[in-house]
Scaffold this motif. Sequence first.
Motif, mmCIF file in Angstrom:
data_model
loop_
_atom_site.group_PDB
_atom_site.id
_atom_site.type_symbol
_atom_site.label_atom_id
_atom_site.label_comp_id
_atom_site.label_asym_id
_atom_site.label_seq_id
_atom_site.Cartn_x
_atom_site.Cartn_y
_atom_site.Cartn_z
ATOM 1 N N SER A 228 0.815 -1.222 0.000
ATOM 2 C CA SER A 228 0.000 0.000 0.000
ATOM 3 C C SER A 228 0.846 1.268 0.000
ATOM 4 O O SER A 228 0.312 2.371 -0.018
ATOM 5 C CB SER A 228 -0.922 0.008 1.231
ATOM 6 N N ARG A 229 2.174 1.083 0.071
ATOM 7 C CA ARG A 229 3.102 2.210 0.171
ATOM 8 C C ARG A 229 2.751 3.117 1.357
ATOM 9 O O ARG A 229 2.738 4.332 1.264
ATOM 10 C CB ARG A 229 3.124 3.011 -1.137
ATOM 11 N N ASP A 230 2.450 2.453 2.478
ATOM 12 C CA ASP A 230 2.079 3.174 3.695
ATOM 13 C C ASP A 230 3.237 3.076 4.689
ATOM 14 O O ASP A 230 3.313 2.150 5.491
ATOM 15 C CB ASP A 230 0.803 2.550 4.287
ATOM 16 N N GLU A 330 14.422 0.192 9.531
ATOM 17 C CA GLU A 330 13.563 1.297 9.090
ATOM 18 C C GLU A 330 13.962 1.770 7.698
ATOM 19 O O GLU A 330 13.104 2.125 6.881
ATOM 20 C CB GLU A 330 13.626 2.441 10.108
ATOM 21 N N MET A 331 15.258 1.783 7.411
ATOM 22 C CA MET A 331 15.730 2.150 6.075
ATOM 23 C C MET A 331 15.243 1.135 5.033
ATOM 24 O O MET A 331 14.874 1.504 3.913
ATOM 25 C CB MET A 331 17.260 2.218 6.052
ATOM 26 N N LEU A 332 15.217 -0.142 5.424
ATOM 27 C CA LEU A 332 14.719 -1.172 4.515
ATOM 28 C C LEU A 332 13.257 -0.915 4.167
ATOM 29 O O LEU A 332 12.869 -0.988 2.990
ATOM 30 C CB LEU A 332 14.874 -2.553 5.160
ATOM 31 N N LEU A 333 12.450 -0.632 5.183
ATOM 32 C CA LEU A 333 11.036 -0.353 4.942
ATOM 33 C C LEU A 333 10.869 0.849 4.004
ATOM 34 O O LEU A 333 10.045 0.831 3.094
ATOM 35 C CB LEU A 333 10.312 -0.088 6.271
ATOM 36 N N TYR A 334 11.683 1.874 4.232
ATOM 37 C CA TYR A 334 11.626 3.063 3.366
ATOM 38 C C TYR A 334 11.978 2.696 1.925
ATOM 39 O O TYR A 334 11.302 3.113 0.984
ATOM 40 C CB TYR A 334 12.573 4.147 3.881
#
Length: 338
Positions: A228-230, A330-334
């Motif tokens: 969802s790119r959330d 967190e960088m991975l998620l981004y």
Amino acid sequence: MHYLEAKKQIKNIAKQPVIVIFGDEQFLIESFIQSVVDDRLSEAEKEDQLITYDMEEQPVSDAVLEVETFPFFGGNKVVVCEASYFLTGKKVKTSVEHDLDRLVQYIEQPVDFSTLIVVVPYEKLDERKKVVKALKKQGEFIECKTMVERDLGQWFQYFKQQYQIDFSKRIEDRLIQEVGTSLQLLEKEIEKLSLFQVSGAISDDDAKALISHSAKASSFTLVDAVISRDLSLAINTYKDLVRLNEEEIGLLALLSSQIRTIYQVKTLLGKGYSQKQIAQQIRVHPYVVKMSETRAKRFNLEQLYQALDLCAETDHAIKQGKMEKRLAFEMLLYQLIA
């Protein structure tokens, strides 16, 4: 007779002198034994007149002798023979020799004060054996097999009736997503919902707050957030997992596993495989394939491959100490979302 049907007839079945319980779902086996014991024995009788034998360590003749021995204080007796692999074709390493003719003799002339429960934790009996044929004539057979997806609706209906509760299909899906298809865990969660229920059906919001969250289920939520790119949802889900004492390396493995499953499902769908064939091929539950198929529609194979590559790079960076683990995750998620 299947477990659910047998539970409806427990009063009659519990009175049978010989009951054979077979299958690979230990939770159902234990549950049915308990139902028989509760029906046949009083609380006082359970302490002395419920006797269990392990057939991998004790001969069946000992159990038969126990069954035939009248209870010292009168009343009923229940004798359970666990691990009765001698009714199957499975080869089991044991030094115990079983006198199966002795068991056949008892089956043909059972006593009326005892219930013999023969437990076979295996999916199939060897019906060529004389003892199995004798049991087929005289005994009651209860099948306790691992649940498959098509049985889910029937099980939810059973639990709803048992705990006098009603809830939506959306809550059923949430239960499966959070705790999987383990009947034991599903029952515990539904029991919890029933205790909260005051009147009417449980709402989606109440279920969301009450149902236990698992790391595996939350990794699906992470994948959904990526799809969802959330970024906000992804970060918040990650923080929830940290509060559940999950480590970044473990979360990374879960996330990679979900993405890999989606990649495999999409690849096999492209080759014309059915959901059932895919489940067998990659050895996951059909419900996982169903969920992954829905998610796979939002990605192409190249995107999924790149996502797996990013996960591998992040894993390497954390293990090599090149980046602080929380920042790296967190960088991975981004990166996945961007």
